[in-house]
Design a protein around this motif. Structure first.
Motif, PDB file in Angstrom:
ATOM      1  N   ASP A 190     -33.218  59.483 -25.324  1.00 23.23           N
ATOM      2  CA  ASP A 190     -32.841  59.984 -24.010  1.00 23.23           C
ATOM      3  C   ASP A 190     -33.183  61.462 -23.982  1.00 23.23           C
ATOM      4  O   ASP A 190     -33.353  62.092 -25.040  1.00 23.23           O
ATOM      5  CB  ASP A 190     -31.346  59.775 -23.751  1.00 23.23           C
ATOM      6  N   LEU A 191     -33.304  62.014 -22.804  1.00 28.46           N
ATOM      7  CA  LEU A 191     -33.595  63.438 -22.665  1.00 28.46           C
ATOM      8  C   LEU A 191     -32.859  63.983 -21.444  1.00 28.46           C
ATOM      9  O   LEU A 191     -32.747  63.296 -20.430  1.00 28.46           O
ATOM     10  CB  LEU A 191     -35.100  63.683 -22.483  1.00 28.46           C
TER      11      LEU A 191
ATOM     12  N   GLY B 129     -32.265  56.748  -3.490  1.00 28.37           N
ATOM     13  CA  GLY B 129     -31.073  57.539  -3.709  1.00 28.37           C
ATOM     14  C   GLY B 129     -31.017  58.129  -5.108  1.00 28.37           C
ATOM     15  O   GLY B 129     -31.797  57.772  -5.997  1.00 28.37           O
ATOM     16  N   ALA B 130     -30.048  59.037  -5.313  1.00 24.80           N
ATOM     17  CA  ALA B 130     -29.977  59.791  -6.559  1.00 24.80           C
ATOM     18  C   ALA B 130     -29.569  58.945  -7.755  1.00 24.80           C
ATOM     19  O   ALA B 130     -29.772  59.362  -8.896  1.00 24.80           O
ATOM     20  CB  ALA B 130     -28.999  60.953  -6.388  1.00 24.80           C
ATOM     21  N   ASN B 131     -28.989  57.771  -7.529  1.00 27.00           N
ATOM     22  CA  ASN B 131     -28.503  56.942  -8.641  1.00 27.00           C
ATOM     23  C   ASN B 131     -29.301  55.659  -8.814  1.00 27.00           C
ATOM     24  O   ASN B 131     -28.813  54.689  -9.401  1.00 27.00           O
ATOM     25  CB  ASN B 131     -27.025  56.614  -8.428  1.00 27.00           C
ATOM     26  N   ASP B 132     -30.510  55.635  -8.309  1.00 23.29           N
ATOM     27  CA  ASP B 132     -31.362  54.454  -8.441  1.00 23.29           C
ATOM     28  C   ASP B 132     -31.635  54.190  -9.925  1.00 23.29           C
ATOM     29  O   ASP B 132     -32.188  55.042 -10.617  1.00 23.29           O
ATOM     30  CB  ASP B 132     -32.675  54.692  -7.699  1.00 23.29           C
ATOM     31  N   PRO B 133     -31.268  53.008 -10.453  1.00 27.31           N
ATOM     32  CA  PRO B 133     -31.492  52.746 -11.880  1.00 27.31           C
ATOM     33  C   PRO B 133     -32.951  52.451 -12.219  1.00 27.31           C
ATOM     34  O   PRO B 133     -33.315  52.473 -13.399  1.00 27.31           O
ATOM     35  CB  PRO B 133     -30.619  51.509 -12.146  1.00 27.31           C
TER      36      PRO B 133
ATOM     37  N   ARG C   3     -25.394  77.363 -20.888  1.00 22.14           N
ATOM     38  CA  ARG C   3     -24.031  76.947 -20.586  1.00 22.14           C
ATOM     39  C   ARG C   3     -23.755  75.584 -21.206  1.00 22.14           C
ATOM     40  O   ARG C   3     -24.606  74.699 -21.183  1.00 22.14           O
ATOM     41  CB  ARG C   3     -23.827  76.882 -19.079  1.00 22.14           C
ATOM     42  N   GLN C   4     -22.570  75.441 -21.764  1.00 22.18           N
ATOM     43  CA  GLN C   4     -22.153  74.162 -22.362  1.00 22.18           C
ATOM     44  C   GLN C   4     -23.185  73.662 -23.372  1.00 22.18           C
ATOM     45  O   GLN C   4     -23.420  72.462 -23.508  1.00 22.18           O
ATOM     46  CB  GLN C   4     -21.921  73.118 -21.266  1.00 22.18           C
ATOM     47  N   ASN C   5     -23.801  74.612 -24.074  1.00 19.96           N
ATOM     48  CA  ASN C   5     -24.785  74.290 -25.114  1.00 19.96           C
ATOM     49  C   ASN C   5     -25.963  73.470 -24.589  1.00 19.96           C
ATOM     50  O   ASN C   5     -26.513  72.631 -25.302  1.00 19.96           O
ATOM     51  CB  ASN C   5     -24.115  73.540 -26.272  1.00 19.96           C
ATOM     52  N   ARG C   6     -26.321  73.723 -23.323  1.00 21.90           N
ATOM     53  CA  ARG C   6     -27.470  72.995 -22.779  1.00 21.90           C
ATOM     54  C   ARG C   6     -28.770  73.426 -23.450  1.00 21.90           C
ATOM     55  O   ARG C   6     -29.621  72.603 -23.765  1.00 21.90           O
ATOM     56  CB  ARG C   6     -27.571  73.245 -21.275  1.00 21.90           C
ATOM     57  N   ASN C   7     -28.949  74.739 -23.612  1.00 22.34           N
ATOM     58  CA  ASN C   7     -30.151  75.276 -24.250  1.00 22.34           C
ATOM     59  C   ASN C   7     -31.417  74.698 -23.632  1.00 22.34           C
ATOM     60  O   ASN C   7     -32.276  74.129 -24.312  1.00 22.34           O
ATOM     61  CB  ASN C   7     -30.120  75.000 -25.758  1.00 22.34           C
ATOM     62  N   THR C   8     -31.496  74.828 -22.321  1.00 24.94           N
ATOM     63  CA  THR C   8     -32.646  74.291 -21.601  1.00 24.94           C
ATOM     64  C   THR C   8     -33.080  75.296 -20.543  1.00 24.94           C
ATOM     65  O   THR C   8     -32.424  76.322 -20.325  1.00 24.94           O
ATOM     66  CB  THR C   8     -32.280  72.953 -20.935  1.00 24.94           C
ATOM     67  N   TYR C   9     -34.185  75.013 -19.898  1.00 26.29           N
ATOM     68  CA  TYR C   9     -34.680  75.851 -18.816  1.00 26.29           C
ATOM     69  C   TYR C   9     -34.461  75.137 -17.492  1.00 26.29           C
ATOM     70  O   TYR C   9     -34.897  73.996 -17.318  1.00 26.29           O
ATOM     71  CB  TYR C   9     -36.178  76.151 -18.995  1.00 26.29           C
TER      72      TYR C   9
ATOM     73  N   MET D  84     -41.274  72.129  -3.811  1.00 24.28           N
ATOM     74  CA  MET D  84     -40.307  71.493  -4.701  1.00 24.28           C
ATOM     75  C   MET D  84     -39.126  72.442  -4.831  1.00 24.28           C
ATOM     76  O   MET D  84     -39.235  73.489  -5.485  1.00 24.28           O
ATOM     77  CB  MET D  84     -40.922  71.229  -6.077  1.00 24.28           C
ATOM     78  N   PRO D  85     -38.005  72.157  -4.192  1.00 23.35           N
ATOM     79  CA  PRO D  85     -36.846  73.061  -4.257  1.00 23.35           C
ATOM     80  C   PRO D  85     -36.341  73.220  -5.686  1.00 23.35           C
ATOM     81  O   PRO D  85     -36.732  72.474  -6.594  1.00 23.35           O
ATOM     82  CB  PRO D  85     -35.809  72.355  -3.379  1.00 23.35           C
ATOM     83  N   ALA D  86     -35.477  74.191  -5.880  1.00 25.19           N
ATOM     84  CA  ALA D  86     -34.876  74.389  -7.196  1.00 25.19           C
ATOM     85  C   ALA D  86     -34.254  73.090  -7.687  1.00 25.19           C
ATOM     86  O   ALA D  86     -33.553  72.397  -6.942  1.00 25.19           O
ATOM     87  CB  ALA D  86     -33.822  75.498  -7.129  1.00 25.19           C
ATOM     88  N   ALA D  87     -34.515  72.753  -8.943  1.00 23.59           N
ATOM     89  CA  ALA D  87     -34.081  71.467  -9.491  1.00 23.59           C
ATOM     90  C   ALA D  87     -32.678  71.573 -10.070  1.00 23.59           C
ATOM     91  O   ALA D  87     -32.241  72.643 -10.511  1.00 23.59           O
ATOM     92  CB  ALA D  87     -35.054  70.999 -10.563  1.00 23.59           C
ATOM     93  N   ARG D  88     -31.990  70.448 -10.095  1.00 21.30           N
ATOM     94  CA  ARG D  88     -30.656  70.404 -10.691  1.00 21.30           C
ATOM     95  C   ARG D  88     -30.755  69.841 -12.113  1.00 21.30           C
ATOM     96  O   ARG D  88     -31.604  69.007 -12.420  1.00 21.30           O
ATOM     97  CB  ARG D  88     -29.711  69.540  -9.863  1.00 21.30           C
ATOM     98  N   TYR D  89     -29.870  70.301 -12.968  1.00 22.89           N
ATOM     99  CA  TYR D  89     -29.830  69.829 -14.353  1.00 22.89           C
ATOM    100  C   TYR D  89     -29.134  68.479 -14.425  1.00 22.89           C
ATOM    101  O   TYR D  89     -28.100  68.270 -13.780  1.00 22.89           O
ATOM    102  CB  TYR D  89     -29.095  70.839 -15.229  1.00 22.89           C
ATOM    103  N   GLU D  90     -29.697  67.569 -15.197  1.00 20.68           N
ATOM    104  CA  GLU D  90     -29.059  66.279 -15.481  1.00 20.68           C
ATOM    105  C   GLU D  90     -29.078  66.051 -16.986  1.00 20.68           C
ATOM    106  O   GLU D  90     -30.110  66.234 -17.637  1.00 20.68           O
ATOM    107  CB  GLU D  90     -29.772  65.136 -14.768  1.00 20.68           C
ATOM    108  N   GLY D  91     -27.950  65.631 -17.520  1.00 16.34           N
ATOM    109  CA  GLY D  91     -27.839  65.442 -18.957  1.00 16.34           C
ATOM    110  C   GLY D  91     -28.571  64.235 -19.481  1.00 16.34           C
ATOM    111  O   GLY D  91     -28.885  64.155 -20.676  1.00 16.34           O
ATOM    112  N   SER D  92     -28.836  63.257 -18.611  1.00 15.29           N
ATOM    113  CA  SER D  92     -29.531  62.038 -19.031  1.00 15.29           C
ATOM    114  C   SER D  92     -30.573  61.663 -17.983  1.00 15.29           C
ATOM    115  O   SER D  92     -30.248  61.480 -16.807  1.00 15.29           O
ATOM    116  CB  SER D  92     -28.547  60.879 -19.206  1.00 15.29           C
ATOM    117  N   LEU D  93     -31.812  61.542 -18.433  1.00 16.39           N
ATOM    118  CA  LEU D  93     -32.909  61.109 -17.564  1.00 16.39           C
ATOM    119  C   LEU D  93     -33.497  59.788 -18.048  1.00 16.39           C
ATOM    120  O   LEU D  93     -34.657  59.482 -17.806  1.00 16.39           O
ATOM    121  CB  LEU D  93     -34.007  62.183 -17.523  1.00 16.39           C
ATOM    122  N   VAL D  94     -32.665  58.986 -18.704  1.00 15.31           N
ATOM    123  CA  VAL D  94     -33.179  57.758 -19.306  1.00 15.31           C
ATOM    124  C   VAL D  94     -33.701  56.788 -18.253  1.00 15.31           C
ATOM    125  O   VAL D  94     -34.618  56.004 -18.530  1.00 15.31           O
ATOM    126  CB  VAL D  94     -32.088  57.094 -20.179  1.00 15.31           C
TER     127      VAL D  94
END
Length: 343
Positions: free
Chosen positions: A29-30, A187-191, A280-286, A322-332
């Motif tokens: 997962d990423l 939608g945002a939760n499309d599996p 923040r919260q040890n995300r260590n991402t861009y 492409m507007p500013a993107a939101r962080y998601e902890g799981s992009l599986v």
């Protein structure tokens, strides 16, 4: 995308050439960034200047006026019978109105036949937007209906020191790289999002969207911290924020005909971009900021077997945002639908 990563060209080339077995690093997962994106393009194409419907053509034929079929511009590309939801931006398969280049008038003054050919061209401008793109996806059967679907740009958090990760999609192995990935989703939760393409696409699937960046100019600041532990120095990135300009190109492929032909539209120019390091919260991402290209331009043409046919050549102008993107902890859910790479 390469805009904020500024990855060396050699690393990107090796990602294209490296087989799956040599990638070594696997991901289950990423995290990453997700945003919607909007396309607002105008296609300017040369067409015939004589606009004639079927009824007028019948009346003109009785008067000795003809419009030769062999030079009718909209008779070349026929996508068959697309779904009724298809927004046809070019009018190529519209049977009620034709734009002919030449109007031929035959007269017989004093028993002498005189044929006069009047040639006329015009520029036809049509819009290509998110609604058109979604309608194309309906016409090709990639999505069941445009209503409720949106278009998103995804960037997986692949470590910058790694040119590719291997992901097991269940039925096949695939590669995940730094860069932008494009999907349609309900939608945002499309599996089960629909894969549309990736930056510098290497996948064994007909991409609908492609993106490439070439040169980048940036401004910003970073702070690195090195702590002497006695056994060496521990490194930590405290802050990092950059913005700048990139010379880049956004491409769309209309694959409606189902016969190996596609209409390619490319819009390139200067894109503005921004990214900020997030610990923040040890995300260590861009976190990816807005990526916006205005006053873009480029070519369009009908392609067959990967080669331009020279038909329906046009000029593309417009904007991609492409507007500013939101962080998601799981992009599986996006990883699961990545195709295998091309051989």
């Amino acid at each position: 995308m390469k805009i904020p990563y500024l990855a060396p060209a050699a690393l990107l080339a090796s990602a294209l050439l490296a087989p799956l077995a040599s990638a070594q690093t696997f991901a289950t997962d990423l995290p990453g960034n997700v945003s919607t994106f909007t396309v607002n393009l105008t296609i300017a194409e040369t067409i015939g200047g004589h606009r004639v419907n079927a009824q007028q053509q019948q009346r003109d034929l009785a008067r000795g006026i003809d419009y030769p079929d062999t030079i009718r511009f909209d008779a070349v590309y026929n996508p068959g019978n697309p779904a009724s939801a298809l927004v046809n931006p070019f009018g190529w398969n519209n049977p009620t109105v034709n734009n002919y280049v030449e109007r031929v008038v035959t007269t017989n003054p004093n028993g002498t036949t005189v044929v006069t050919a009047n040639g006329s061209h015009a520029i036809h401008r049509t819009r290509y937007t998110n609604a058109t793109l979604l309608a194309d996806l309906v016409a090709t059967g990639r999505i069941p209906a445009a209503r409720g679907y949106r278009l998103v740009a995804v960037r997986f958090d692949v470590p910058t020191e790694i040119d590719a990760l291997v992901f097991d999609a269940g039925t096949h192995l695939t590669i995940v790289r730094p860069g932008l990935y494009f999907f349609a989703e309900q939608g945002a939760n499309d599996p089960s999002p629909i894969f549309l393409g990736a930056e510098d696409n290497i996948y064994a699937a007909d991409q609908v969207i492609d993106f490439a960046s070439f040169e980048t100019a940036e401004a910003g600041r970073y702070v690195d911290r090195f702590t002497n532990t006695g056994a060496g120095f521990d490194y930590a990135l405290v802050s990092d924020a950059y913005n700048g300009l990139a010379l880049a190109e956004f491409a769309i492929y209309r694959r409606i005909g189902g016969n190996g032909q596609y209409y390619q539209m490319r819009a390139g120019g200067v894109f503005n971009w921004r990214e900020v390091y997030d610990n923040r919260q040890n995300r260590n991402t861009y976190n990816r900021g807005q990526i916006r290209g205005v006053n873009l331009t480029g070519p369009a043409a009908l392609f067959s077997a990967g080669q331009s046919t020279g038909q329906h050549e046009a000029i593309v102008t417009g904007a991609v945002n492409m507007p500013a993107a939101r962080y998601e902890g799981s992009l599986v859910r996006y990883l699961n639908v990545l195709p295998p790479i091309a051989n």
